[in-house]
Design a protein around this motif. Structure first.
Motif, PDB file in Angstrom:
ATOM      1  N   LYS A  46     -50.239  53.873 -56.495  1.00 46.54           N
ATOM      2  CA  LYS A  46     -51.503  53.349 -57.222  1.00 46.54           C
ATOM      3  C   LYS A  46     -51.786  54.631 -58.843  1.00 46.54           C
ATOM      4  CE  LYS A  46     -53.399  50.169 -54.150  1.00 46.54           C
ATOM      5  NZ  LYS A  46     -54.264  49.284 -54.085  1.00 46.54           N
ATOM      6  N   ASP A  47     -51.422  54.283 -59.938  1.00 45.97           N
ATOM      7  CA  ASP A  47     -52.329  54.923 -60.977  1.00 45.97           C
ATOM      8  C   ASP A  47     -53.225  55.571 -60.075  1.00 45.97           C
ATOM      9  OD1 ASP A  47     -50.152  55.223 -62.327  1.00 45.97           O
ATOM     10  OD2 ASP A  47     -50.547  52.919 -63.963  1.00 45.97           O
ATOM     11  N   LEU A  48     -53.613  56.776 -60.260  1.00 42.05           N
ATOM     12  CA  LEU A  48     -55.354  57.619 -61.075  1.00 42.05           C
ATOM     13  C   LEU A  48     -55.365  58.108 -61.966  1.00 42.05           C
ATOM     14  CD1 LEU A  48     -57.175  58.529 -58.526  1.00 42.05           C
ATOM     15  CD2 LEU A  48     -55.977  60.906 -58.290  1.00 42.05           C
ATOM     16  N   ARG A  49     -56.173  57.596 -62.327  1.00 40.63           N
ATOM     17  CA  ARG A  49     -56.811  58.176 -64.102  1.00 40.63           C
ATOM     18  C   ARG A  49     -57.211  59.881 -63.632  1.00 40.63           C
ATOM     19  NH1 ARG A  49     -59.366  54.121 -66.844  1.00 40.63           N
ATOM     20  NH2 ARG A  49     -61.838  55.272 -65.707  1.00 40.63           N
ATOM     21  N   VAL A  50     -56.898  61.427 -63.714  1.00 42.40           N
ATOM     22  CA  VAL A  50     -56.680  62.441 -63.565  1.00 42.40           C
ATOM     23  C   VAL A  50     -57.568  62.951 -64.650  1.00 42.40           C
ATOM     24  CG1 VAL A  50     -55.352  63.009 -61.657  1.00 42.40           C
ATOM     25  CG2 VAL A  50     -54.807  63.042 -63.634  1.00 42.40           C
ATOM     26  N   GLY A  51     -57.449  62.646 -66.168  1.00 44.83           N
ATOM     27  CA  GLY A  51     -58.150  63.341 -67.264  1.00 44.83           C
ATOM     28  C   GLY A  51     -58.013  62.080 -68.595  1.00 44.83           C
ATOM     29  N   ALA A 109     -45.645  58.799 -55.120  1.00 45.53           N
ATOM     30  CA  ALA A 109     -44.471  57.739 -54.099  1.00 45.53           C
ATOM     31  C   ALA A 109     -45.249  56.660 -53.577  1.00 45.53           C
ATOM     32  CB  ALA A 109     -43.122  58.571 -54.260  1.00 45.53           C
ATOM     33  N   LEU A 110     -44.460  55.338 -53.308  1.00 40.01           N
ATOM     34  CA  LEU A 110     -44.590  54.245 -52.711  1.00 40.01           C
ATOM     35  C   LEU A 110     -45.157  54.788 -51.053  1.00 40.01           C
ATOM     36  CD1 LEU A 110     -46.578  51.522 -52.477  1.00 40.01           C
ATOM     37  CD2 LEU A 110     -43.776  51.527 -52.497  1.00 40.01           C
ATOM     38  N   ASP A 111     -44.403  56.061 -51.200  1.00 40.90           N
ATOM     39  CA  ASP A 111     -44.002  55.981 -49.311  1.00 40.90           C
ATOM     40  C   ASP A 111     -43.979  57.845 -48.659  1.00 40.90           C
ATOM     41  OD1 ASP A 111     -41.958  57.811 -50.496  1.00 40.90           O
ATOM     42  OD2 ASP A 111     -40.233  56.863 -49.435  1.00 40.90           O
ATOM     43  N   GLN A 132     -54.151  73.581 -66.253  1.00 45.58           N
ATOM     44  CA  GLN A 132     -55.511  72.523 -65.666  1.00 45.58           C
ATOM     45  C   GLN A 132     -54.383  72.094 -64.099  1.00 45.58           C
ATOM     46  OE1 GLN A 132     -56.875  68.986 -67.657  1.00 45.58           O
ATOM     47  NE2 GLN A 132     -58.530  70.018 -68.808  1.00 45.58           N
ATOM     48  N   ARG A 133     -54.795  72.992 -63.260  1.00 47.57           N
ATOM     49  CA  ARG A 133     -54.137  72.490 -61.712  1.00 47.57           C
ATOM     50  C   ARG A 133     -54.555  71.276 -61.372  1.00 47.57           C
ATOM     51  NH1 ARG A 133     -54.155  78.933 -61.161  1.00 47.57           N
ATOM     52  NH2 ARG A 133     -52.715  79.905 -61.903  1.00 47.57           N
ATOM     53  N   PHE A 134     -54.206  70.266 -60.657  1.00 44.60           N
ATOM     54  CA  PHE A 134     -54.215  69.365 -59.937  1.00 44.60           C
ATOM     55  C   PHE A 134     -53.891  68.853 -58.575  1.00 44.60           C
ATOM     56  CE2 PHE A 134     -54.219  68.444 -64.589  1.00 44.60           C
ATOM     57  CZ  PHE A 134     -55.538  67.413 -64.845  1.00 44.60           C
ATOM     58  N   HIS A 135     -54.613  69.054 -57.501  1.00 44.22           N
ATOM     59  CA  HIS A 135     -54.508  69.290 -56.252  1.00 44.22           C
ATOM     60  C   HIS A 135     -54.714  67.305 -56.269  1.00 44.22           C
ATOM     61  CE1 HIS A 135     -54.249  73.337 -56.492  1.00 44.22           C
ATOM     62  NE2 HIS A 135     -55.558  73.202 -56.697  1.00 44.22           N
ATOM     63  N   ILE A 136     -53.700  67.035 -55.527  1.00 37.24           N
ATOM     64  CA  ILE A 136     -53.657  65.629 -55.310  1.00 37.24           C
ATOM     65  C   ILE A 136     -53.627  65.716 -53.833  1.00 37.24           C
ATOM     66  CG2 ILE A 136     -53.452  63.070 -55.485  1.00 37.24           C
ATOM     67  CD1 ILE A 136     -54.558  64.306 -58.389  1.00 37.24           C
ATOM     68  N   ASP A 137     -54.582  64.899 -52.439  1.00 29.34           N
ATOM     69  CA  ASP A 137     -55.258  64.490 -51.313  1.00 29.34           C
ATOM     70  C   ASP A 137     -54.082  63.478 -51.658  1.00 29.34           C
ATOM     71  OD1 ASP A 137     -55.077  63.966 -48.540  1.00 29.34           O
ATOM     72  OD2 ASP A 137     -56.441  64.247 -48.719  1.00 29.34           O
ATOM     73  N   VAL A 138     -52.297  62.372 -51.227  1.00 32.73           N
ATOM     74  CA  VAL A 138     -52.047  61.346 -51.003  1.00 32.73           C
ATOM     75  C   VAL A 138     -52.582  60.756 -49.262  1.00 32.73           C
ATOM     76  CG1 VAL A 138     -50.319  59.590 -51.425  1.00 32.73           C
ATOM     77  CG2 VAL A 138     -50.726  61.799 -52.683  1.00 32.73           C
TER      78      VAL A 138
END
Length: 146
Positions: A46-51, A109-111, A132-138
């Protein structure tokens, strides 16, 4: 590309170039020097708007948009930047204004489940640069962007 409309009521600290981040709160472009760290939670696929990146001048007109470069790609997803319009009210002395903006999205990725990272380099028309460094918890119970 689709044009998106983003609405936010807030007060800015600077009438210059703005980067709108974190629940659409306005953060001056130079946030914490030349490097800014951002953390988000995302749902796989799913799309996540980050900025959201725009330039609103002190006279409430829009200025030139920054250049955005993918400095470090994510290992388990993709980053896309789309053009949109920012509608703002009560932004410093600007009671109501619209400005073009770039909107950055991350999609895991979906999986994939776990942590992912990427970095964007933002170059403002006056020559200022910020990483800008992004840390994403999926994971399963995530996914509210800005």
């Amino acid at each position: 590309m689709n044009t998106q409309s983003l609405t936010r009521s807030t007060t800015s600290r600077s009438g210059l170039a703005l980067g709108v981040l974190g629940c659409l709160s306005v953060v001056a472009a130079q946030a914490q020097g030349n490097i800014a760290e951002r953390e988000f939670k995302a749902a796989p696929g799913k799309d996540l708007r980050v900025g959201v990146y725009t330039d609103i001048r002190p006279d409430c007109t829009s200025g030139p948009l920054p250049a955005i470069r993918l400095a470090a790609p994510p290992a388990h997803g993709a980053v896309a930047v789309k053009r949109g319009m920012l509608k703002a009210t009560n932004l410093k002395q600007c009671l109501a204004t619209e400005a073009p903006a770039f909107v950055a999205f991350y999609r895991a990725a979906l999986d994939f489940r776990g942590s992912d990272r990427f970095a964007l380099e933002i170059t403002w028309p006056d020559g200022r640069k910020q990483i800008q460094r992004f840390h994403i918890d999926v994971g399963n119970s995530a996914g509210m962007g800005i």
